[in-house]
Design a protein around this motif. Structure first.
Motif, PDB file in Angstrom:
ATOM      1  N   LEU A 178     -15.939  -4.536   1.201  1.00 31.69           N
ATOM      2  CA  LEU A 178     -14.971  -4.586   2.311  1.00 31.69           C
ATOM      3  C   LEU A 178     -13.775  -5.454   1.934  1.00 31.69           C
ATOM      4  O   LEU A 178     -12.618  -5.077   2.197  1.00 31.69           O
ATOM      5  N   ALA A 179     -14.047  -6.594   1.282  1.00 30.28           N
ATOM      6  CA  ALA A 179     -12.947  -7.482   0.862  1.00 30.28           C
ATOM      7  C   ALA A 179     -12.036  -6.766  -0.130  1.00 30.28           C
ATOM      8  O   ALA A 179     -10.797  -6.819  -0.007  1.00 30.28           O
ATOM      9  N   ILE A 180     -12.634  -6.041  -1.092  1.00 32.02           N
ATOM     10  CA  ILE A 180     -11.830  -5.297  -2.082  1.00 32.02           C
ATOM     11  C   ILE A 180     -11.002  -4.219  -1.380  1.00 32.02           C
ATOM     12  O   ILE A 180      -9.816  -4.040  -1.671  1.00 32.02           O
ATOM     13  N   ALA A 181     -11.646  -3.507  -0.429  1.00 33.09           N
ATOM     14  CA  ALA A 181     -10.945  -2.426   0.289  1.00 33.09           C
ATOM     15  C   ALA A 181      -9.787  -2.981   1.118  1.00 33.09           C
ATOM     16  O   ALA A 181      -8.742  -2.328   1.238  1.00 33.09           O
ATOM     17  N   ILE A 182      -9.941  -4.190   1.669  1.00 32.86           N
ATOM     18  CA  ILE A 182      -8.853  -4.787   2.460  1.00 32.86           C
ATOM     19  C   ILE A 182      -7.680  -5.152   1.539  1.00 32.86           C
ATOM     20  O   ILE A 182      -6.510  -4.899   1.873  1.00 32.86           O
ATOM     21  N   ILE A 183      -7.992  -5.687   0.356  1.00 31.85           N
ATOM     22  CA  ILE A 183      -6.917  -6.013  -0.608  1.00 31.85           C
ATOM     23  C   ILE A 183      -6.214  -4.715  -1.036  1.00 31.85           C
ATOM     24  O   ILE A 183      -4.987  -4.655  -1.135  1.00 31.85           O
ATOM     25  N   ASN A 184      -7.015  -3.644  -1.205  1.00 30.93           N
ATOM     26  CA  ASN A 184      -6.435  -2.338  -1.561  1.00 30.93           C
ATOM     27  C   ASN A 184      -5.514  -1.830  -0.442  1.00 30.93           C
ATOM     28  O   ASN A 184      -4.434  -1.293  -0.701  1.00 30.93           O
ATOM     29  N   LEU A 185      -5.945  -2.044   0.807  1.00 36.71           N
ATOM     30  CA  LEU A 185      -5.126  -1.615   1.953  1.00 36.71           C
ATOM     31  C   LEU A 185      -3.784  -2.347   1.948  1.00 36.71           C
ATOM     32  O   LEU A 185      -2.727  -1.742   2.193  1.00 36.71           O
ATOM     33  N   LEU A 186      -3.838  -3.633   1.626  1.00 36.72           N
ATOM     34  CA  LEU A 186      -2.601  -4.421   1.550  1.00 36.72           C
ATOM     35  C   LEU A 186      -1.683  -3.855   0.457  1.00 36.72           C
ATOM     36  O   LEU A 186      -0.467  -3.697   0.673  1.00 36.72           O
ATOM     37  N   SER A 187      -2.287  -3.505  -0.679  1.00 40.58           N
ATOM     38  CA  SER A 187      -1.465  -2.977  -1.784  1.00 40.58           C
ATOM     39  C   SER A 187      -0.869  -1.613  -1.423  1.00 40.58           C
ATOM     40  O   SER A 187       0.260  -1.303  -1.788  1.00 40.58           O
ATOM     41  N   VAL A 188      -1.630  -0.801  -0.679  1.00 38.12           N
ATOM     42  CA  VAL A 188      -1.124   0.518  -0.253  1.00 38.12           C
ATOM     43  C   VAL A 188       0.108   0.335   0.639  1.00 38.12           C
ATOM     44  O   VAL A 188       1.140   0.986   0.446  1.00 38.12           O
ATOM     45  N   HIS A 189      -0.012  -0.576   1.614  1.00 39.07           N
ATOM     46  CA  HIS A 189       1.126  -0.801   2.523  1.00 39.07           C
ATOM     47  C   HIS A 189       2.299  -1.453   1.787  1.00 39.07           C
ATOM     48  O   HIS A 189       3.458  -1.155   2.078  1.00 39.07           O
TER      49      HIS A 189
END
Lengths: 206, 249
Positions: free
Chosen positions: A47-58
């Protein structure tokens, strides 16, 4: 070779979990609890990795991508604000708790209000669009259960016939949902067994 | 868990293994044909048209982690994603995948990465093709709304554990005339999907998607066992009912 090792690890974990259920209070049960704890830890890291990925997407949507999204800057500002306040004041700080819960409750309440309106409109559209037997059954049952849950039949609870009718009607949704849930459970068991025996490998790259 | 329930569970697993082996290794399976669901046929058509017209696809995998009770629906979502990615490999627009769980997001990214390796693509931007939209029910839906409102989309698939909030997505799709296939294991989600979409999959139909999308033997056998078990459960219920009426139970 890598594929075989992955299948062995996955099947062995599944086997230990099942054996732990069959032999409660033994070492197998303790292993089962350990494996479940590990799964929860791995899930939290994912979940932590996916949240960092979400930040990078935005971030990419704001600064590099051709397809710009109006929501991305709001997300980045919100994310950075919350994480900074959380780190500086701590997760138990009253201001931090109030800030996050107020934002979440407000947004979720607005979405629920929109959902309620959307569903009302969808139900009207449903009856104008679909005019088959299933739609008629759906419509009649909606009206019956709206009346039933309004408590109109509970007025005559002393009359045996109305009481029996009330009970029979109330058991209908339970029977229907139980039937659907049995079907879903059978499907879920078979999906799990496919992974257990290595027929399905969601973790596999190929 | 009581020993009676565990014994039943063990018998149940043994039945599945025996029936599965019979179906898998014998030619009985060839006598049964899998009935194609009209919604899946529409989905395949829509994917074909999307590729032809250079339009995008959006797949949402729901919000459930793999280690809880709704994990099986998420796994079906991942398998569906796998099949759709295989079918749309020639498309200029790679499918966009959204999920409400960290584990699902990482597994979906793995699938996207496979395609880029297969296509020998020089880009490694699979991270933006599959991403988490939110960690709670409504934040997940709020995050899915922007990618599902994309004008370049023509097909949207919602497979996994999605509650009644799915109504928000389906309503927006209907306004934009996108094809949408909702398949969820949530009862509330199913009833809302039925009211909001013409192609909703109800009950255990969600578990038939992989078998309907591919000709792989393992999915066919799995579906045949599922059907066999359903008839077995029906027979057991009728027998118990009969014995109760007769007074033996």
């Amino acid at each position: 070779m890598k594929k075989i090792i992955l299948v062995i690890v996955s099947s062995l974990s599944g086997l230990l979990l099942i054996l732990g259920l069959f032999f409660p209070g033994t070492i197998l049960d303790r292993i089962r609890i350990y494996i479940l704890d590990w799964a929860i830890i791995v899930g939290a890291i994912a979940l932590a990795i996916a949240i960092i990925n979400l930040l990078s997407v935005h971030w990419n949507k704001v600064f590099t991508n051709e397809k710009r999204d109006y929501a991305s800057p709001f997300f980045i500002v919100g994310f950075v604000t919350v994480i900074l306040i959380g780190i500086l004041l701590g997760p138990n700080n009253q201001f931090f708790v109030d800030l996050t819960s107020t934002t979440i409750i407000t947004v979720e309440a607005s979405l629920l209000a929109v959902l309620a309106l959307t569903l009302s409109l969808a139900s009207f559209r449903f009856f104008t669009k679909k005019q088959n037997l299933l739609a008629i059954v759906f419509g009649i049952s909606t009206i019956i259960f709206l009346l039933l849950f309004s408590g109109i039949l509970s007025l005559g609870e002393n009359i045996p016939l109305i009481k029996a009718l009330n009970n029979a009607l109330n058991s209908l949704p339970i029977a229907g949902s139980t039937g659907i849930l049995i079907g879903i459970s059978l499907g879920a068991i078979l999906t799990s067994l496919r992974i257990f025996f290595g027929f399905d490998r969601p973790y596999d790259r190929k | 868990m009581s020993s009676t329930i565990l014994s039943f569970f063990l018998i149940f697993i043994l039945i599945i293994l025996i029936v599965g082996s019979i179906f898998y290794f014998s030619s009985i399976k060839n006598r049964f044909e899998i009935r194609k669901h009209s919604s899946i046929l529409n989905l395949r058509k829509s994917i074909g048209l999307s590729i032809e017209h250079g339009k995008g696809l959006h797949i949402s995998l729901g919000k459930s982690d793999l280690h809880n009770i709704h994990g099986a629906a998420s796994l079906v979502g991942l398998e569906t994603l796998n099949q759709i990615i295989d079918q749309s490999i020639l498309s200029d627009n790679p499918p966009v995948t959204t999920a409400g769980s960290g584990e699902l997001t990482l597994l979906a990214q793995t699938k996207h990465q496979n395609v880029l390796i297969d296509k020998s693509s020089s880009t490694s931007d699979f991270h933006s093709h599959a991403y988490l939209t939110g960690a709670t029910n409504l934040s997940y839906i709020a995050g899915v709304i922007p990618p599902s409102s994309d004008e370049d989309l023509s097909t949207q698939i919602f497979v996994g554990n999605i509650g009644p909030e799915i109504g928000l997505l389906l309503d927006a799709n209907q306004k934009k005339s996108h094809f949408s296939l909702p398949a969820t294991d949530s009862l509330e989600g199913q009833s809302v999907s039925f009211a909001c979409s013409d192609d909703a999959l109800i009950g255990e139909e969600i578990f038939s998607i992989p078998a309907q999308m591919s000709n792989n033997l393992k999915f066919k056998v799995s579906l045949l066992i599922q059907d066999f078990l359903r008839w077995l459960v029906i027979a057991i219920i009728l027998f118990v009912l009969f014995f109760k009426i007769v007074g033996l139970l």
